[in-house]
Design a protein around this motif. Structure first.
Motif, PDB file in Angstrom:
ATOM      1  N   PHE A 181      -9.550   1.680   2.452  1.00 42.77           N
ATOM      2  CA  PHE A 181      -9.333   2.305   3.697  1.00 42.77           C
ATOM      3  C   PHE A 181     -10.000   3.863   3.711  1.00 42.77           C
ATOM      4  O   PHE A 181     -10.219   4.598   2.740  1.00 42.77           O
ATOM      5  N   GLY A 182     -10.526   4.394   4.969  1.00 43.42           N
ATOM      6  CA  GLY A 182     -10.840   5.737   4.975  1.00 43.42           C
ATOM      7  C   GLY A 182      -9.859   6.556   5.432  1.00 43.42           C
ATOM      8  O   GLY A 182      -8.841   6.018   5.314  1.00 43.42           O
ATOM      9  N   ALA A 183     -10.137   7.834   5.362  1.00 45.61           N
ATOM     10  CA  ALA A 183      -9.205   8.985   5.504  1.00 45.61           C
ATOM     11  C   ALA A 183      -8.543   9.112   6.764  1.00 45.61           C
ATOM     12  O   ALA A 183      -7.506   9.675   7.067  1.00 45.61           O
ATOM     13  N   GLY A 184      -9.478   8.313   7.895  1.00 48.21           N
ATOM     14  CA  GLY A 184      -8.927   8.210   9.405  1.00 48.21           C
ATOM     15  C   GLY A 184      -9.577   9.595  10.140  1.00 48.21           C
ATOM     16  O   GLY A 184      -9.916  10.505   9.666  1.00 48.21           O
ATOM     17  N   GLU A 214       4.861   7.186   1.410  1.00 43.69           N
ATOM     18  CA  GLU A 214       5.175   6.232   2.693  1.00 43.69           C
ATOM     19  C   GLU A 214       4.556   5.005   2.040  1.00 43.69           C
ATOM     20  O   GLU A 214       3.438   4.890   1.631  1.00 43.69           O
ATOM     21  N   LEU A 243       1.031   0.578  10.694  1.00 52.49           N
ATOM     22  CA  LEU A 243      -0.413   0.313  11.198  1.00 52.49           C
ATOM     23  C   LEU A 243      -0.336  -0.578  12.074  1.00 52.49           C
ATOM     24  O   LEU A 243       0.045  -1.666  11.974  1.00 52.49           O
ATOM     25  N   TYR A 251       0.831  -1.224   0.023  1.00 55.65           N
ATOM     26  CA  TYR A 251      -0.111   0.053  -0.019  1.00 55.65           C
ATOM     27  C   TYR A 251       0.959   1.270  -0.037  1.00 55.65           C
ATOM     28  O   TYR A 251       1.974   1.196   0.575  1.00 55.65           O
ATOM     29  N   PHE A 287       3.995   0.756   2.480  1.00 50.82           N
ATOM     30  CA  PHE A 287       3.336  -0.308   3.576  1.00 50.82           C
ATOM     31  C   PHE A 287       3.358  -1.440   2.969  1.00 50.82           C
ATOM     32  O   PHE A 287       2.425  -1.606   1.780  1.00 50.82           O
ATOM     33  N   GLY A 319      -5.126   8.929   2.246  1.00 55.16           N
ATOM     34  CA  GLY A 319      -5.149   7.661   2.728  1.00 55.16           C
ATOM     35  C   GLY A 319      -4.368   6.602   2.157  1.00 55.16           C
ATOM     36  O   GLY A 319      -3.619   6.708   1.127  1.00 55.16           O
ATOM     37  N   LEU A 320      -4.638   5.206   2.475  1.00 56.18           N
ATOM     38  CA  LEU A 320      -3.810   4.272   2.050  1.00 56.18           C
ATOM     39  C   LEU A 320      -4.413   3.774   0.708  1.00 56.18           C
ATOM     40  O   LEU A 320      -5.600   3.451   0.612  1.00 56.18           O
ATOM     41  N   LEU A 353      -7.504   4.592  11.661  1.00 56.70           N
ATOM     42  CA  LEU A 353      -7.967   4.327  10.345  1.00 56.70           C
ATOM     43  C   LEU A 353      -8.920   3.179  10.423  1.00 56.70           C
ATOM     44  O   LEU A 353      -8.770   2.029  11.162  1.00 56.70           O
ATOM     45  N   GLN A 413       0.776   5.538   1.006  1.00 57.68           N
ATOM     46  CA  GLN A 413       0.289   6.534   1.535  1.00 57.68           C
ATOM     47  C   GLN A 413       1.006   7.890   1.261  1.00 57.68           C
ATOM     48  O   GLN A 413       2.065   8.177   1.717  1.00 57.68           O
TER      49      GLN A 413
END
Lengths: 116, 114
Positions: B105-108, A88, B43, A36, A90, A43-44, B91, A38
């Motif tokens: 994923f959401g934006a957090g 970044e 994460l 992933y 992951f 978001g990821l 997240l 970012q």
């Protein structure tokens, strides 16, 4: 238990140079592997995934990754980096047991900076 | 909805207060995940819901953390008696059931505990 190691916390490459980000995993069976990305304030986003079959997988934005079972690795590569690739990255490993997907375990990430 | 929606996007609270973070997954996604992202820590898995099965709570760091998912859709992550070390981005992600599917994923929600 699953675990993921990304040995490089921060990498800087020049624009146009090649890139390889390392990822090593620990899992007792055949893993499901993901990369992933970012971007700052974003978001990821999934770059690519490996479930089975061909060990060289292609992803978006010109990225590819190779699964090497003997080395427990899933390194991410790109032949020519663009300034917009600064982000970044992951690596993650997942399990699939009992007919349902378990959780994904992520590495701590590698921050990529790109020099003009 | 079109994507995973999280609210609030930012939350500043005082130490000792309780906070609730909300996640609205993609319609039809039966799997829902919560992760915590702290600076330099990647994460960290918190909890995972899959359909009507009992959630996997193995990642919750303490009993101050809890989560529920109502009606198989919206989820709320609750942190009681917040501490400064709880400051992080939380997240949420969702995925389809029935296989090793990709997480969206959401934006957090960025939580700051003063």
């Amino acid at each position: 238990a699953q675990s993921v190691t990304q040995p490089d916390i921060h990498i800087t490459v020049s624009e146009g140079a090649s890139l390889e980000l390392r990822c090593n995993y620990s899992y007792g069976a055949t893993p499901y592997l993901f990369w992933y990305v970012q971007s700052p304030g974003q978001g990821l986003q999934l770059l690519l995934k490996y479930f089975s079959g061909d060990t060289l997988v292609q992803g978006i934005k010109g990225f590819e990754a190779e699964f090497k079972r003997s080395q427990s690795s899933f390194n991410l590569r790109k032949p020519s980096v663009h300034w917009s690739d600064a982000a970044e990255y992951f690596c993650a490993v997942g399990a699939f047991t009992g007919g349902s997907q378990g959780n994904l375990i992520f590495g701590k990430g590698t921050k990529l900076s790109v020099k003009p | 909805g079109a994507g995973v929606s999280q609210s609030p996007s930012n939350k500043v609270t005082e130490k000792g207060k309780d906070v609730e973070l909300r996640c609205d997954p993609i319609s039809g996604h039966t799997a829902l995940y919560w992760y915590r992202q702290s600076l330099g820590q990647g994460l960290e898995f918190l909890i995972y819901f899959q359909g009507n099965s009992a959630p996997d709570k193995s990642g919750l760091p303490s009993d101050r953390f809890s989560a529920e998912r109502t009606g198989g859709s919206v989820s709320t992550l609750t942190i009681q008696r917040t501490q400064q070390e709880d400051s992080a981005v939380y997240l949420c992600a969702s995925s389809l059931a029935g296989g090793a599917n990709v997480l969206t994923f959401g934006a957090g929600s960025r939580l700051t505990v003063l």
